[in-house]
Write an enzyme that holds these catalytic residues in place. Structure first.
Site, short mmCIF file in Angstrom:
data_model
loop_
_atom_site.label_atom_id
_atom_site.label_comp_id
_atom_site.label_asym_id
_atom_site.label_seq_id
_atom_site.Cartn_x
_atom_site.Cartn_y
_atom_site.Cartn_z
N ASP A 178 -93.57 -23.96 35.73
CA ASP A 178 -93.67 -22.56 35.30
C ASP A 178 -94.51 -21.81 36.32
O ASP A 178 -95.47 -22.35 36.88
CB ASP A 178 -94.32 -22.42 33.92
CG ASP A 178 -94.27 -20.98 33.42
OD1 ASP A 178 -93.17 -20.52 33.05
OD2 ASP A 178 -95.31 -20.30 33.44
N GLU A 182 -96.33 -17.85 37.28
CA GLU A 182 -96.69 -16.47 36.92
C GLU A 182 -96.68 -15.68 38.22
O GLU A 182 -97.16 -16.15 39.26
CB GLU A 182 -98.05 -16.41 36.26
CG GLU A 182 -98.13 -17.13 34.91
CD GLU A 182 -97.18 -16.58 33.88
OE1 GLU A 182 -96.92 -15.34 33.89
OE2 GLU A 182 -96.68 -17.36 33.05
N HIS A 199 -98.05 -17.06 28.65
CA HIS A 199 -98.05 -16.40 29.96
C HIS A 199 -99.18 -16.91 30.85
O HIS A 199 -99.54 -16.27 31.84
CB HIS A 199 -98.07 -14.88 29.83
CG HIS A 199 -96.98 -14.36 28.94
ND1 HIS A 199 -95.65 -14.65 29.18
CD2 HIS A 199 -97.02 -13.63 27.80
CE1 HIS A 199 -94.92 -14.10 28.22
NE2 HIS A 199 -95.72 -13.49 27.38
N ASP A 209 -97.71 -22.58 29.35
CA ASP A 209 -96.25 -22.49 29.21
C ASP A 209 -95.55 -23.73 29.74
O ASP A 209 -94.54 -24.16 29.17
CB ASP A 209 -95.73 -21.24 29.92
CG ASP A 209 -96.05 -19.96 29.16
OD1 ASP A 209 -96.67 -20.03 28.08
OD2 ASP A 209 -95.69 -18.87 29.67
#
Length: 223
Positions: free
Chosen positions: A23, A25, A182, A187
């Site tokens: 994951d 960001e 987030h 996540d």
């Protein structure tokens, strides 16, 4: 190794691929221009009975590359208010990816798999950012398949009728705290649990291992 034990390996279950949950960001949606700000990877392992579970976790805050675009809305969404703050302990894209790839290659070799394959929620997004960051860092030994992925958004839509990560997790019986969402670390760990639940659910329903007749047909088609 017995035939049954051979079937209970990552190598056999995923056709030689080593699944790694990722994951990211970011500071936007464009992998070429927008900053990668956080990345987490969770490797997976299969026990002797063929049940998939998380293995190791590696996580980094990432410093924006030179000239990266930072969209205010994206920063508000993921809660990274100041990407340049020294309190983040951020490292370069090159450092983060080198360490992640090193861990992946080590575990991939142990599992006797030929290549890593990315598992992610809406996988095209995460895959594109990892690939672009690898290009910027000029990393030649990228362990991931260049385009194939396992997308848990699609898989959870099939398995649980939900495509949003939080809703899919809750439907699957996996605790999900929206206040923690987030964060790449949070996540990724939830996505790993979700993917394992889907794979294991398919096994419980009798979908794996394949019947001998199915295996024979696959072998014939490959010869």
């Amino acid at each position: 190794m017995s035939e049954q034990n051979e079937l209970n390996t990552l190598k056999s279950r995923f056709r030689g691929y080593f699944p790694v949950v990722i994951d990211v960001e970011t500071a936007g949606f464009n992998a070429k221009t927008d900053a990668l700000l956080e990345i987490c990877a969770v490797t997976l392992q299969m026990d002797e009975d063929g049940w998939l579970k998380p293995a190791s976790t590696i996580h980094f805050h990432v410093a924006p590359f030179e000239g990266a675009v930072l969209h205010k809305e994206a920063l508000e969404f993921n809660g990274i208010r100041d990407p340049f703050s020294p309190l983040r302990g951020a490292v370069s894209e090159e450092t983060a990816l080198k360490e992640i790839y090193k861990q992946i290659r080590k575990e991939q070799k142990t599992a006797d798999c030929s290549r890593a394959i990315m598992v992610a929620h809406n996988a095209n997004f995460d895959h594109s950012f990892v690939m672009e960051a690898s290009e910027r860092a000029r990393l030649k030994r990228n362990p991931f398949h260049p385009f194939a992925t396992f997308d848990t958004a699609a898989l959870s839509g099939l398995a649980f009728g939900q495509t949003v990560l939080a809703k899919a997790c809750k439907t699957a019986g996996i605790a999900f705290d929206n206040k923690e969402a987030h964060s790449a670390l949070y996540d990724t760990e939830r996505t790993a649990e979700l993917f394992c639940e889907i794979v294991n659910k398919w096994k419980k329903l009798g979908g794996w291992p394949l019947f001998e007749s199915q295996t024979e047909e696959i072998d014939k088609s490959q010869n």
